[in-house]
Design an enzyme around this catalytic site. Structure first.
Site, short mmCIF file in Angstrom:
data_model
loop_
_atom_site.label_atom_id
_atom_site.label_comp_id
_atom_site.label_asym_id
_atom_site.label_seq_id
_atom_site.Cartn_x
_atom_site.Cartn_y
_atom_site.Cartn_z
CB CYS A 221 152.53 139.52 37.57
SG CYS A 221 151.81 141.03 36.87
CG HIS B 55 160.59 139.78 48.57
ND1 HIS B 55 160.85 141.11 48.34
CD2 HIS B 55 159.26 139.71 48.90
CE1 HIS B 55 159.75 141.81 48.53
NE2 HIS B 55 158.77 140.98 48.86
CG HIS C 104 156.66 121.22 28.39
ND1 HIS C 104 156.48 121.19 27.03
CD2 HIS C 104 156.48 119.94 28.82
CE1 HIS C 104 156.19 119.95 26.64
NE2 HIS C 104 156.20 119.18 27.72
CG HIS D 36 154.47 137.04 34.14
ND1 HIS D 36 153.11 136.99 34.06
CD2 HIS D 36 154.79 138.36 34.33
CE1 HIS D 36 152.61 138.20 34.19
NE2 HIS D 36 153.60 139.05 34.35
CG HIS E 206 148.98 137.08 19.28
ND1 HIS E 206 147.83 136.47 18.79
CD2 HIS E 206 149.34 138.01 18.35
CE1 HIS E 206 147.51 137.01 17.63
NE2 HIS E 206 148.41 137.94 17.34
CG ASN F 276 150.56 141.05 32.04
OD1 ASN F 276 150.24 140.10 32.75
ND2 ASN F 276 151.46 141.94 32.41
#
Length: 496
Positions: free
Chosen positions: A224, A303, A387, A391, A420, A424
Site C-alpha cells: 500500500c 524499510h 493537513h 493511509h 468510510h 481501503n
C-alpha cells in the site's frame, strides 16, 4: 488553615507560554539581527555625511581585484544554481470513482459470505465482526467479478478491472490538465498483487499510443505504500531528465486477489480492500509552477525488511487447502509503529521548527543523563503541517497514528471519511484523502501536507507537499455527489 496554592496550570496559561517559546526560538535570528542592524544604523547617523564621504574616498579599488571578485561571485552563483535540485510540481491528479453498480452494502457482502462459506459459519461470523468495526460505509465498491457467486477471478476479468480503473483516471486527468499522450516522458504504474504480461504500464502505452522513447516502469509487490515509492522514483527521474512530464498511476486490482478460503488472518483483506485508483501528473517545467497545485518538498522512505517479523507481517501464501491469500499478522500494528518511529526520526529534522527540535533534544539529553524514566517528548507535528493524509488501511491504523502523533479529529477526518466512503483502496487512498480536503475548500496557498503510507515488506513512506496556490472547491472528482454529507459520525460498532 494554610492557604492553598492556586493551580499553576489554570492560573498561568501554559498554552500561551508554549506559543511564546515557539515564537522566540523560531525567530531567534531575527531577534539577534535587529539590535545589530540598529547599532550599525546609529553609528552611520553619528558619523554624518562628510565623514562617510571621507571614508568612501579613502578606499582604493584595484580593477583586477574588482574583476576577480565579480568573477568569483558569478562562479559561485552558477555552481549553486546548477547543483540545486530541480523543483518538482504536482500539476494535478484524478481519482477513479466506481459506478453504483459495483456498490457492496453490508447486507450484500454478508449474504455473499454466507453463501460462499456456507460450510464454515465461524468464518462468516468473524467477517461480520470485522465489518462491524471496520469503519467502512455502505457505498464501498468491489469489481464485477467478485459480485458473482462464487466469484470468477479470471485473467480476463482482472484485465477488465485494470482497464476501467486506470483508463478512467487517466482520461479524467488529461481532460483536467489539457496534456496530450505524446507530451508524457515518464510513465510509472504501481499495482502490488496483479502483475500480468505484458505489464500494466505496457497496457497504458498501447491504449494511448505513447512515444516509443518513453521511460516506463511497472512496480509490483510493494504494498500500500507503493504510491509514494512511485512518486520518489518519478522525482529521481525528473531530476535527470529536464523539461519532462511524469505520469504516475497508483491502483490495486481486487479481482484476482479475493480470498475464497476460511483462514481468519487471510479473510481480513476481503473485508477491507475495495476498488480504487489514481493518476498523478508531475512536472519539472518552470512554466508549470503557476498552474501546479503542489510542490514536492520531501520524500522519506523507511524499510524494515531486515527484520523477519516485519518481512512476514503482510505475506501472500497458500492456506492448508491450497487457496492463495494475504496473511495479516497479529503483530502488524506493533511493526507499523516501529516503522513510523524510524520514519519520523528521519523526517522530523527536515520539517519541524527549531522550537520542537530543541524540546526533543533537551528531553533526549535528560533521559540519557538524568532519568531514563522520563517520558519521551513527542514532537508536535501540527507545527509543521496543516493537513495530514494517513493511509486509510483500516480503523486501527488511523486510531494508532492519531494517538501517537497527538492529532485532533479534524486532522484525521480525511482519512476516516475516505475509509468510510471508498474503503481501503491501497496505494491510491492518499489521493482520495487529498481530494477530500480540497472538496471541503480547506487547502490554501502555503499549506503543507504530510502523506503517510504503510506497505508490505515492511515499509513506512512519507511525502511532504506544499500548496502552490489556493485551490478552489472542485466541481468534479470522487466526492462530487457526497461531500455535503461528510463528515459523518462513525460508531465504534455498526450492528449488522
Amino acid at each position: 488553615m494554610a492557604q492553598i496554592l492556586p493551580n499553576f496550570s489554570s492560573s498561568v496559561k501554559l498554552k500561551y507560554v508554549k506559543l511564546g517559546y515557539q515564537y522566540l526560538v523560531n525567530h531567534i535570528l531575527t531577534f539577534l539581527l535587529i539590535p545589530i542592524m540598529l547599532g550599525i544604523l546609529l553609528e552611520i547617523l553619528r558619523l554624518g555625511p562628510e565623514e562617510i564621504l571621507l571614508l568612501w574616498n579613502s578606499l582604493h579599488f584595484d580593477l583586477v581585484q574588482v574583476l576577480c571578485s565579480w568573477f568569483l561571485v558569478v562562479f559561485i552563483a552558477t555552481v549553486y544554481f546548477m547543483s540545486k535540485p530541480r523543483s518538482i510540481y504536482l500539476v494535478d491528479y484524478s481519482c477513479y470513482k466506481p459506478p453504483v453498480t459495483c456498490r457492496v452494502p453490508f447486507s450484500t457482502f454478508m449474504e455473499h459470505s454466507r453463501l460462499i462459506l456456507k460450510d464454515n459459519p465461524k468464518s462468516v461470523d468473524f467477517q461480520m465482526r470485522i465489518l462491524e468495526r471496520s469503519g467502512l460505509g455502505e457505498e464501498t465498491c468491489l469489481p464485477p467479478a467478485i459480485h458473482y457467486i462464487p466469484p470468477t477471478p479470471t485473467m480476463e476479468a482482472a484485465r477488465g478491472e485494470a482497464e476501467v480503473v486506470i483508463f478512467s483516471a487517466i482520461d479524467s486527468l488529461m481532460e483536467k490538465t489539457g496534456i496530450r499522450p505524446k507530451d508524457i516522458d515518464i510513465l510509472i504504474v504501481n499495482c502490488s498483487l496483479f502483475s500480468p504480461t505484458p505489464s500494466l504500464s505496457a497496457m497504458v502505452v498501447n491504449k494511448y499510443k505513447l512515444r516509443s522513447n518513453i521511460k516506463s516502469f511497472n512496480l509490483s509487490g510493494m504494498g500500500c505504500s507503493a504510491g509514494l515509492i512511485s512518486i520518489d522514483l518519478a522525482r529521481d527521474l525528473l531530476q535527470v531528465h529536464p523539461n519532462s512530464y511524469a505520469l504516475v498511476i497508483s491502483t490495486e486490482i481486487i479481482t484476482p486477489n479475493y480470498y475464497k478460503g476460511s483462514e481468519r488472518a487471510m479473510l481480513l483483506p476481503n473485508c477491507l480492500f475495495r476498488m480504487g485508483g489514481a493518476a498523478i501528473l508531475l512536472s519539472n517545467k518552470r512554466r508549470d509552477s503557476a498552474r501546479a497545485k503542489y510542490k514536492l518538498v520531501h520524500v522519506v522512505r523507511t524499510h524494515k525488511g531486515a527484520d523477519d517479523k516485519a518481512y512476514r507481517c503482510v505475506y501472500e501464501q497458500e492456506d492448508p487447502e491450497g487457496k492463495v491469500g494475504i496473511n495479516l499478522s497479529k503483530d502488524l500494528m506493533v511493526i507499523a509503529g516501529e516503522a513510523l518511529k524510524s520514519n519520523i526520526t528521519t523526517i522530523g529534522p527536515l520539517v519541524l521548527p527549531a522550537s520542537e527540535q530543541l524540546l526533543f533534544l533537551f528531553t533526549l539529553i535528560g533521559r540519557k543523563m538524568f532519568n531514563p524514566k522520563w517520558k519521551p517528548y513527542i514532537p508536535d507535528f501540527k507545527q509543521a503541517f496543516e493537513h495530514f493524509c494517513i493511509h486509510a488501511g483500516g480503523r486501527a491504523v488511523i486510531d494508532e497514528l492519531q494517538k501517537n502523533l497527538q492529532l485532533s479529529s479534524e486532522h484525521v477526518e480525511a482519512s476516516r471519511m475516505t475509509l468510510h466512503r471508498f474503503g481501503n483502496t491501497s496505494s491510491s487512498s492518499l489521493w482520495y484523502e487529498l481530494s477530500y480536503i480540497e472538496a471541503k475548500g480547506r487547502m490554501k496557498k502555503g499549506d503543507r501536507v504530510w502523506q503517510i503510507a504503510f506497505g508490505s515488506g515492511f515499509k513506512c513512506n512519507s511525502a511532504v507537499w506544499k500548496c502552490n496556490r489556493t485551490i478552489k472547491t472542485p466541481t468534479d472528482g470522487p466526492w462530487q455527489d457526497c461531500i455535503d454529507r461528510y463528515p459523518v459520525h462513525i460508531p465504534e460498532i455498526v450492528k449488522l
